[in-house]
Scaffold this motif. Structure first.
Motif, PDB file in Angstrom:
ATOM      1  N   ILE A 300       0.737  -1.157  -0.030  1.00 51.30           N
ATOM      2  CA  ILE A 300       0.128  -0.111  -0.134  1.00 51.30           C
ATOM      3  C   ILE A 300       0.956   1.376  -0.005  1.00 51.30           C
ATOM      4  N   ALA A 301       0.716   1.975  -0.881  1.00 46.34           N
ATOM      5  CA  ALA A 301       1.451   3.340  -1.320  1.00 46.34           C
ATOM      6  C   ALA A 301       0.729   4.158  -1.973  1.00 46.34           C
ATOM      7  N   THR A 302       1.228   5.422  -2.129  1.00 45.04           N
ATOM      8  CA  THR A 302       0.767   6.552  -2.709  1.00 45.04           C
ATOM      9  C   THR A 302       1.046   6.213  -4.415  1.00 45.04           C
ATOM     10  N   VAL A 303       0.118   5.918  -5.094  1.00 50.66           N
ATOM     11  CA  VAL A 303       0.319   5.778  -6.474  1.00 50.66           C
ATOM     12  C   VAL A 303      -0.524   6.512  -7.703  1.00 50.66           C
ATOM     13  N   PRO A 304      -0.203   6.790  -8.797  1.00 51.24           N
ATOM     14  CA  PRO A 304      -0.795   7.279 -10.019  1.00 51.24           C
ATOM     15  C   PRO A 304      -2.061   6.650 -10.340  1.00 51.24           C
ATOM     16  N   VAL A 305      -3.261   7.073 -10.406  1.00 54.79           N
ATOM     17  CA  VAL A 305      -4.501   6.501 -10.815  1.00 54.79           C
ATOM     18  C   VAL A 305      -4.398   5.506 -11.698  1.00 54.79           C
ATOM     19  N   PRO A 306      -3.660   5.561 -12.770  1.00 53.87           N
ATOM     20  CA  PRO A 306      -3.827   4.458 -13.694  1.00 53.87           C
ATOM     21  C   PRO A 306      -3.091   3.104 -12.975  1.00 53.87           C
ATOM     22  N   ALA A 307      -2.440   3.150 -11.940  1.00 57.10           N
ATOM     23  CA  ALA A 307      -1.939   1.987 -11.135  1.00 57.10           C
ATOM     24  C   ALA A 307      -3.024   1.191 -10.553  1.00 57.10           C
ATOM     25  N   LEU A 308      -4.170   1.968 -10.206  1.00 59.29           N
ATOM     26  CA  LEU A 308      -5.222   1.083  -9.706  1.00 59.29           C
ATOM     27  C   LEU A 308      -5.765   0.028 -10.657  1.00 59.29           C
ATOM     28  N   SER A 309      -5.549   0.296 -11.973  1.00 58.21           N
ATOM     29  CA  SER A 309      -6.228  -0.849 -12.806  1.00 58.21           C
ATOM     30  C   SER A 309      -5.494  -2.038 -12.782  1.00 58.21           C
ATOM     31  N   HIS A 310      -4.403  -2.014 -12.014  1.00 56.33           N
ATOM     32  CA  HIS A 310      -3.648  -3.408 -11.999  1.00 56.33           C
ATOM     33  C   HIS A 310      -3.722  -4.080 -10.711  1.00 56.33           C
ATOM     34  N   ILE A 311      -4.087  -3.317  -9.618  1.00 57.65           N
ATOM     35  CA  ILE A 311      -3.799  -3.652  -8.312  1.00 57.65           C
ATOM     36  C   ILE A 311      -4.600  -5.107  -7.849  1.00 57.65           C
ATOM     37  N   HIS A 312      -5.648  -4.971  -8.476  1.00 60.99           N
ATOM     38  CA  HIS A 312      -6.516  -6.212  -8.303  1.00 60.99           C
ATOM     39  C   HIS A 312      -6.102  -7.572  -9.036  1.00 60.99           C
TER      40      HIS A 312
END
Length: 462
Positions: A300-312
């Motif tokens: 868990i860290a501060t990431v740019p919004v496009p990174a959210l597409s890969h977390i799952h």
């Protein structure tokens, strides 16, 4: 059931005015063109059209209506299994329609029907904006949004369908119309969460949100600690949480594939995913009890919004699989014990993923301006899925998916979420009774002969 007469010749070309590609059974690329995203789905349509434009789509729909054929639209082919046989159907694959236009001042996006979420997310991010994207990077924007659209930003901003401002759609009579609050308002209402029964969407316009980064990632634990971890996670979700925080509790068994990082390849975990769009310190305080359990890894860290597409960690290319989901009204301790017994370390048959998504927040607030799926009347979503690289695995995988669903059946909600329903369901549970009857009346008005097919169809009122 279709009310159309079945043509004695499934498809008789040529198709006038078509700039896109026509693929027929027997053509060398028919097998590739007909392939759904789920490689285990064997769809065999009468013909496949790859349109280049809305004009192509209108020509195809008019052609089909004149010849007793039906139309099914697909961008990527996610959730294609419930469609059933397509022998009397032209499959419209919109993957070539990939235009994206961002208006950073108005904070809106216009995307064509073949756009996948990862492309839209990156286009918006270049302007410091975020869209209500799905967990899968390559799911189509159109199909996902027509089904409602559960984003990991949804507790804060609501369903993706509720952010839609206009939809361009070809109706069953071959007309290209723009549906919004002021034009074709009934159709506009139906398309926002009512599924794909009302026409072939060619483009959508939706709101974007001023967000360039988030505090997000995964807490990883050995799968043997599933009961302990999920009890702690469920306790967190029962508290007074800010809408800015969304979490997922999940059993995850990663296959031994070379594209998976070596430290997790072929191993099994229980994980908690967190997505927070506020002050990271607030999230740290809320997640402290889970971190106190000593995860193997904390990303868990501060990431740019496009990174959210890969977390799952959804597959980012077509794969064979089988799964299904239900919604849950609540998740007491007994439910955690039940899902651990059915899906944890001692599961009778190991599935790739069994997840529980926390809902609520703005997702649960029906607003007058929203569409057919105005809100989600449940606190959690369950989705279970397994890999089926060989046909003989479909039956045991689906048996285990059903076992997981049955384990949580005592806490199941009345409603079912359309995009997580990979098997056939009665149509009514996807919506409130009032919304369902209105959808049937609108279907009768715009497509009385039931030309337009959908994976979860709305029958017209007779």
């Amino acid at each position: 059931m279709s009310t159309l007469p079945i043509s004695p010749y499934p498809f008789a070309g040529p198709l006038p005015g078509l700039a896109g590609q026509l693929v027929l059974p027997g053509d060398h690329d028919y097998d590739q063109a007909r392939q759904a995203w789920n490689l285990a789905v064997d769809q065999r349509p009468a013909a496949i059209i790859r349109p280049e434009s809305a004009a192509d789509v209108a020509a195809v729909v008019s052609y089909a209506a004149d010849r007793g054929l039906r139309i099914a639209a697909q961008g990527t082919g996610h959730n294609a299994g419930p469609l059933g046989p397509l022998a009397d159907t032209i499959l419209v694959r919109t993957e070539r329609m990939r235009g994206i236009r961002i208006d950073p001042q108005a904070r809106t996006a216009r995307v064509e029907a073949g756009v996948v979420w990862l492309d839209a997310v990156h286009a918006a991010a270049r302007h410091g904006l975020a869209a209500l994207a799905g967990s899968s990077p390559d799911v189509g924007v159109a199909g996902y949004t027509l089904g409602g659209g559960l984003s990991f930003l949804g507790r804060k901003y609501g369903l993706a369908a509720s952010s839609v401002q206009a939809i361009e759609v070809v109706t069953a009579d071959g007309r290209l119309v723009r549906a919004d609050h002021d034009h074709e308002p009934d159709l506009f209402w139906a398309l926002r969460g009512g599924g794909g029964s009302f026409g072939v969407v060619t483009a959508l316009e939706f709101r974007l949100f001023p967000l360039s980064q988030a505090y997000a990632g995964v807490l990883w634990y050995p799968i043997e600690r599933g009961q302990e971890v999920l009890h702690a996670w469920a306790e967190l979700t029962r508290g007074e949480l800010p809408d800015e925080l969304t979490t997922v509790g999940r059993f995850l068994r990663l296959p031994p594939l070379p594209e998976i990082p070596g430290e997790i390849r072929g191993k099994s975990f229980v994980v908690v995913e967190a997505f927070h769009v506020g002050d990271p310190g607030v999230a740290d305080d809320l997640l402290a009890p889970l971190r106190a359990l000593g995860p193997l890894n904390d990303t868990i860290a501060t990431v740019p919004v496009p990174a959210l597409s890969h977390i799952h960690m959804d597959p980012e290319q077509p794969v064979p699989g089988a799964g299904d989901g239900i919604l849950l009204d609540r998740l007491p301790s007994e439910a955690i014990d039940a899902i651990t017994a059915a899906a944890g370390a001692g599961a009778a048959f190991p599935l790739l993923s069994v997840e529980l998504r926390h809902l609520g927040g703005e997702l649960a607030r029906p607003r007058p301006e929203n569409g057919a799926l105005a809100s989600v009347d449940a606190d959690y979503a369950l989705y279970a899925v397994g890999m089926t690289p060989a046909p003989e695995l479909v039956e045991p995988v689906m048996a285990q998916v059903e076992a997981v669903k049955q384990a949580l059946a005592p806490w199941a909600a009345r409603q079912v979420y359309l995009n997580f329903a990979e098997t056939r369901h009665p149509a009514a549970p996807f919506w409130t009774e009032q919304a369902y009857h209105r959808l049937r009346r609108i279907k009768a008005a715009v497509d009385p002969r039931d030309i337009i097919r959908a994976n979860h169809p709305i029958p017209p009122t007779r």
